[in-house]
Motif scaffolding. Structure first.
Motif, PDB file in Angstrom:
ATOM      1  N   LEU A  46       0.695  -1.288  -0.029  1.00  0.00           N
ATOM      2  CA  LEU A  46      -0.147   0.045  -0.090  1.00  0.00           C
ATOM      3  C   LEU A  46       0.857   1.045  -0.116  1.00  0.00           C
ATOM      4  O   LEU A  46       0.404   2.539  -0.221  1.00  0.00           O
ATOM      5  N   MET A  47       2.109   1.169   0.303  1.00  0.00           N
ATOM      6  CA  MET A  47       2.946   2.311   0.481  1.00  0.00           C
ATOM      7  C   MET A  47       2.979   3.265  -0.799  1.00  0.00           C
ATOM      8  O   MET A  47       3.090   4.356  -0.551  1.00  0.00           O
ATOM      9  N   PRO A  48       2.981   2.808  -1.901  1.00  0.00           N
ATOM     10  CA  PRO A  48       3.241   3.691  -3.054  1.00  0.00           C
ATOM     11  C   PRO A  48       1.920   4.354  -3.343  1.00  0.00           C
ATOM     12  O   PRO A  48       2.151   5.677  -3.995  1.00  0.00           O
ATOM     13  N   ILE A  49       0.845   3.819  -2.951  1.00  0.00           N
ATOM     14  CA  ILE A  49      -0.182   4.565  -3.015  1.00  0.00           C
ATOM     15  C   ILE A  49      -0.295   5.941  -2.341  1.00  0.00           C
ATOM     16  O   ILE A  49      -0.533   7.077  -2.691  1.00  0.00           O
ATOM     17  N   VAL A  50       0.068   5.917  -1.021  1.00  0.00           N
ATOM     18  CA  VAL A  50       0.230   7.251  -0.368  1.00  0.00           C
ATOM     19  C   VAL A  50       1.170   8.165  -0.796  1.00  0.00           C
ATOM     20  O   VAL A  50       0.929   9.283  -0.791  1.00  0.00           O
ATOM     21  N   ALA A  51       2.368   7.684  -1.279  1.00  0.00           N
ATOM     22  CA  ALA A  51       3.356   8.694  -1.714  1.00  0.00           C
ATOM     23  C   ALA A  51       2.997   9.378  -3.081  1.00  0.00           C
ATOM     24  O   ALA A  51       3.058  10.398  -3.226  1.00  0.00           O
ATOM     25  N   SER A  52       2.458   8.271  -3.806  1.00  0.00           N
ATOM     26  CA  SER A  52       1.965   8.800  -5.120  1.00  0.00           C
ATOM     27  C   SER A  52       0.855   9.928  -5.261  1.00  0.00           C
ATOM     28  O   SER A  52       0.820  10.896  -5.778  1.00  0.00           O
ATOM     29  N   MET A  53      -0.249   9.719  -4.322  1.00  0.00           N
ATOM     30  CA  MET A  53      -1.483  10.474  -4.182  1.00  0.00           C
ATOM     31  C   MET A  53      -0.724  12.112  -3.763  1.00  0.00           C
ATOM     32  O   MET A  53      -1.184  12.939  -4.059  1.00  0.00           O
ATOM     33  N   GLY A  54       0.126  11.922  -2.562  1.00  0.00           N
ATOM     34  CA  GLY A  54       0.718  13.023  -2.016  1.00  0.00           C
ATOM     35  C   GLY A  54       1.574  13.700  -3.028  1.00  0.00           C
ATOM     36  O   GLY A  54       1.474  15.093  -3.296  1.00  0.00           O
ATOM     37  N   GLY A  55       2.140  13.160  -4.046  1.00  0.00           N
ATOM     38  CA  GLY A  55       3.059  13.747  -4.774  1.00  0.00           C
ATOM     39  C   GLY A  55       2.473  14.565  -5.961  1.00  0.00           C
ATOM     40  O   GLY A  55       2.523  15.586  -6.360  1.00  0.00           O
TER      41      GLY A  55
END
Length: 246
Positions: free
Chosen positions: A116-125
């Motif tokens: 799930l980690m990439p989802i958080v970073a990608s949305m924030g970016g």
């Protein structure tokens, strides 16, 4: 009579400032005067269109960290210029990885976190980039200056918080149904709110801070923002997971 005052520009005026006046007053032609207000010629709107297009293009290139003179540079020079930004980016990516490394035991306990980690970073970016693009563009057009910057930051933070709440609910349910762990849904939902809030706040603040220190906001903002959203995203997600799940 003041309303019908003819508009004129001096021959030594900066062309981008003239372009701003064209946009502001919807001019189609303006007289150019020199020494003792002597008429030198005129500038028409089609001349100004080229200037506006040029500066918009320049900004788009700078936001991506590339130069607009790459057409005239040889391949090695262009590659070197881009490599400099990529090198900076590598440093920030390593920082983000160090943050992830701090929580290796948490990730081992819940492999779902790694998924799930990439989802958080990608949305924030992405949320940060949206804010950044709006801010840099409005600053270039002179719509935002230091005086009214507080309102602009507040507006962007509100938008980001609204979207943070919306997508927190969506991703919370997705994570819950995907891994069948209710608390995991809570963790990613809270992290989404935190990261989108920080994306809005820093996406709006970074260009203003850079401008204050006379650094071109279009050039430096992207790398700084990516660092913030990645680190805040990973840290908030993994820290919350450690506190709530373990």
């Amino acid at each position: 009579p003041n309303r019908f005052k003819p508009y004129k520009v001096n021959d030594d005026e900066y062309i981008k400032d003239v372009a701003k006046q064209f946009e502001k007053y919807d001019l189609s032609v303006v007289a150019v005067v020199g020494y003792q207000n002597m008429l030198m010629g005129r500038i028409t709107s089609d001349d100004i269109l080229d200037v506006i297009e040029e500066s918009a293009t320049e900004q788009m290139y700078q936001l991506a960290g590339v130069d607009d003179d790459f057409e005239h540079d040889n391949l090695v020079t262009t590659a070197k210029k881009r490599a400099m930004w990529l090198f900076l980016n590598l440093g920030t990516a390593i920082l983000a990885s160090i943050v992830i490394g701090l929580f290796d035991e948490t990730i081992e306990a819940y492999v779902a976190l790694a998924i799930l980690m990439p989802i958080v970073a990608s949305m924030g970016g992405n949320a940060g980039t949206q804010t950044l693009a709006v801010m840099v563009r409005q600053m270039a057009l002179g719509e935002i200056d230091i005086e009214n910057s507080k309102d602009a930051v507040k507006k962007e933070v509100f938008i980001s918080l609204f979207n943070g709440l919306l997508f927190a609910i969506i991703i919370g349910f997705i994570a819950y149904f995907w891994f069948n762990i209710a608390l995991l849904g809570v963790v990613i939902a809270l992290s989404m709110i935190i990261n989108l809030f920080s994306a809005g706040f820093f996406g709006a603040s970074i260009p203003l801070i850079l401008k204050k220190y006379d650094i071109d906001p279009a050039v430096g903002s992207t790398v700084l923002l990516t660092t913030v959203t990645d680190i805040v995203g990973f840290f908030s997600f993994l820290m919350l997971a450690k506190l709530i799940l373990l």
